[in-house]
Design a protein around this motif. Structure first.
Motif, PDB file in Angstrom:
ATOM      1  N   TYR A   6      20.879  38.404 -53.175  1.00 15.43           N
ATOM      2  CA  TYR A   6      20.644  39.604 -53.651  1.00 15.43           C
ATOM      3  C   TYR A   6      20.933  40.062 -55.098  1.00 15.43           C
TER       4      TYR A   6
ATOM      5  N   ASP B 194      21.417  43.210 -57.949  1.00 15.79           N
ATOM      6  CA  ASP B 194      21.373  44.418 -57.917  1.00 15.79           C
ATOM      7  C   ASP B 194      21.142  44.620 -59.531  1.00 15.79           C
TER       8      ASP B 194
ATOM      9  N   GLU C 157      24.493  38.451 -56.114  1.00 19.81           N
ATOM     10  CA  GLU C 157      25.029  38.172 -55.166  1.00 19.81           C
ATOM     11  C   GLU C 157      24.940  36.680 -54.394  1.00 19.81           C
TER      12      GLU C 157
ATOM     13  N   ILE D  86      24.500  43.940 -50.462  1.00 22.18           N
ATOM     14  CA  ILE D  86      25.703  43.400 -49.606  1.00 22.18           C
ATOM     15  C   ILE D  86      26.965  43.995 -49.599  1.00 22.18           C
TER      16      ILE D  86
ATOM     17  N   TYR E 105      35.034  47.699 -49.388  1.00 21.26           N
ATOM     18  CA  TYR E 105      34.231  48.693 -50.018  1.00 21.26           C
ATOM     19  C   TYR E 105      34.442  49.972 -49.156  1.00 21.26           C
TER      20      TYR E 105
ATOM     21  N   ILE F 133      28.807  50.411 -52.736  1.00 23.03           N
ATOM     22  CA  ILE F 133      28.615  49.149 -53.327  1.00 23.03           C
ATOM     23  C   ILE F 133      28.659  49.331 -54.871  1.00 23.03           C
ATOM     24  N   ARG F 134      29.697  48.849 -55.579  1.00 25.13           N
ATOM     25  CA  ARG F 134      29.579  49.045 -57.138  1.00 25.13           C
ATOM     26  C   ARG F 134      29.369  50.623 -57.270  1.00 25.13           C
ATOM     27  N   LYS F 135      28.154  51.041 -57.884  1.00 33.49           N
ATOM     28  CA  LYS F 135      28.115  52.270 -58.750  1.00 33.49           C
ATOM     29  C   LYS F 135      27.312  53.239 -57.607  1.00 33.49           C
ATOM     30  N   ARG F 136      26.720  52.509 -56.635  1.00 40.30           N
ATOM     31  CA  ARG F 136      25.774  53.524 -55.640  1.00 40.30           C
ATOM     32  C   ARG F 136      26.258  53.236 -54.330  1.00 40.30           C
TER      33      ARG F 136
ATOM     34  N   PHE G  95      24.673  53.223 -50.326  1.00 45.43           N
ATOM     35  CA  PHE G  95      23.488  52.646 -49.667  1.00 45.43           C
ATOM     36  C   PHE G  95      23.527  53.129 -48.337  1.00 45.43           C
TER      37      PHE G  95
END
Lengths: 126, 363
Positions: A41, A43, A61, B292, B297, B342-345, B347
């Motif tokens: 993946y 991002d 990833e 992922i 998280y 996941i990080r800044k967003r 999902f």
């Protein structure tokens, strides 16, 4: 032995930028893709997002881990490599042909802070 | 503190494995390609060095009573050769460790514990053994262990090692003589596939490793794919789905806690939690995107954090981005829409069963 392409600029965090005129193509190096293993993946930011040298703009990833993408240059994202959405493994196949983002550079002199192919090779110590 | 090494360490280095710390050991994470290693176990046969696992032998007149006191499953009148999965609990109901108990013979039990918990477990077992007429021997340094896993394993073990195993049923073990030593073979594993685990001396472990690799029919597999394999079939990993603070009920492992048993450490806490109802629970979550979800998280609903991911991957067998997560039980109903940050967003995802791929055991 990792593949290193002449004429690109390299960051210690294993991203490269290939400069063409006022644009820079940013991706990860062959060393980085090898260390990550199977990329599953990517991002990516959106077109028109601002990126800043030294700041993260996304992540690559693998099965086991997420690795931040650190932009080697500052500017505006004008294109993202959409092919990576469906085929992230292209990064493993050829990381230099499969850049992640195309950036309109806001300060072309920033590349002077990066490493040449020769310096990156020495940095890897291979 | 320096990490320990297993008796196969030099072989992993010679094979060019990526080595990383796990449970206090320097362990092979992958040899060449985690996807190929994963698929070898699903479709053919792979071998894992699991010599980092700990072994404890409990013997003596009160050994059955003692093991039943520290273990959640019920081993009363267990037939010889039977294996039980369960946990050792704190009085709070949190998990000291999850483990296998092998009933080797009358008044002789072989406990297999997680590498990262060896010191804690051995101290725990020794402490509670004081009130029982038992002998506890810590044998982790004596044993090497390999796990040979995948649908072709039975035939390969019989042919290449000459060890008869076709008649063994799932979760049973036997001892046998091999080159003058007593080894243990069990039909167990941690991949969701049929397979065997072999315990013996370091010399035996090296011989088994060499012979199976030389056959050309068995791929060396690292702990990387051991984790993706166990995850896909919903098996818990201590440290992710089970901890000192997470109870077996919250982890969805209540069937391994026998509350009808006379007494065991943690029984009261679990009985109370069962009566009161669960406040949080481990669920499966499937994301709509390929991003992922990874351990730690946040899981959210309408901007409110309702829990955390315990393990997550882009499932190698199904291609879907899925995770197990410990969340507020109010949101644990199948089909509930949740989000993972996941990080800044964030999902979007949906609550599912936590088994993302069907097990393929030989019963």
């Amino acid at each position: 032995m990792s593949k290193i392409v002449e004429g690109l600029y390299y960051a210690e965090s294993h991203e490269y930028v290939k400069v063409e005129g006022e644009y820079g193509y940013v991706g990860i190096t062959d060393y980085a893709q090898h260390e990550l293993g199977n990329v599953v993946y990517v991002d990516m930011p959106d077109v028109d997002d601002e990126v800043e040298a030294g700041a993260d703009f996304g992540a690559v990833e693998s099965v086991k881990a997420a690795s931040d993408l650190i932009s080697p240059v500052s500017g505006t994202v004008v294109e993202v490599n959409d092919a990576l959405n469906d085929q992230p493994e292209l990064i493993n196949a050829d990381p230099y042909a499969n850049w992640v983002i195309k950036v309109q550079l806001s300060d072309a002199s920033e590349v002077q802070n990066l490493m040449s192919a020769e310096a990156y090779k020495a940095f890897l110590g291979e | 503190m320096e990490n320990k090494r297993t008796c196969l360490y030099d072989k992993h280095v010679a094979l060019g494995a990526l080595i990383s710390p796990f449970g206090g050991f320097d362990m092979p994470i992958q040899y060449s390609n985690i996807v190929e290693e994963h698929n070898a176990v699903r479709k053919a046969c792979g071998i894992f060095d699991v010599s980092h696992m700990g072994e404890v032998l409990v013997t003596g007149p009160e050994s059955e009573k003692f093991v039943n006191y520290i273990f959640t499953n019920d081993i009363t009148d267990a037939p010889n050769g039977k294996i039980y999965y369960g946990m050792m609990l704190h009085p709070t109901g949190g998990v000291v460790d999850d483990l296998l108990v092998y009933k080797m013979a009358d008044k002789r039990y072989f406990l297999v514990i997680n590498a990262g918990n060896i010191d804690k477990d051995v101290a725990w077992i020794m402490e509670h053994a004081q009130n029982f007429d038992v002998t506890v021997e810590h044998q982790s340094d004596k044993y090497g262990e390999v796990a040979v896993q995948g649908p072709k394993t039975e035939a390969i073990i019989e042919k290449v090692l000459g060890i008869p195993c076709a008649d063994m049923t799932f979760y049973t073990c036997k001892e046998l003589e091999y080159n003058g030593e007593t080894i243990i073979i069990s039909r167990t594993g941690y991949t969701g596939e049929d397979g065997f685990e072999l315990y013996g001396s370091h010399a035996f472990t090296n011989e088994v490793w060499d012979k199976l690799l030389a056959s050309g029919e068995v791929l060396p597999c690292g702990l990387g794919c051991r984790d993706t394999l166990r995850f896909e079939v919903g098996l818990p990993l201590y440290g992710d789905e089970l901890t000192d603070e997470i109870t077996p009920l919250e982890a969805g492992l209540g069937i391994f806690v026998k509350l009808e048993k006379e007494n065991f450490i943690g029984k009261e806490a679990i009985a109370k939690q069962k009566a009161d109802g669960l406040k949080r629970k481990i669920v499966g979550i499937e994301l709509k995107d390929k991003a992922i979800p990874r351990h730690g998280y946040d899981v959210e609903v309408e901007g409110k954090v309702i829990g955390q991911v315990t393990t997550g991957y882009n499932s190698i067998s199904t291609g879907k981005s899925v995770c197990m997560a410990l969340i507020d039980a109010d949101y644990s109903k199948l089909g509930t829409e949740v989000e993972v940050r996941i990080r800044k967003r964030v999902f979007p995802g949906v609550v599912t069963k936590k088994r993302f791929y069907d097990k393929n055991y030989k019963k």
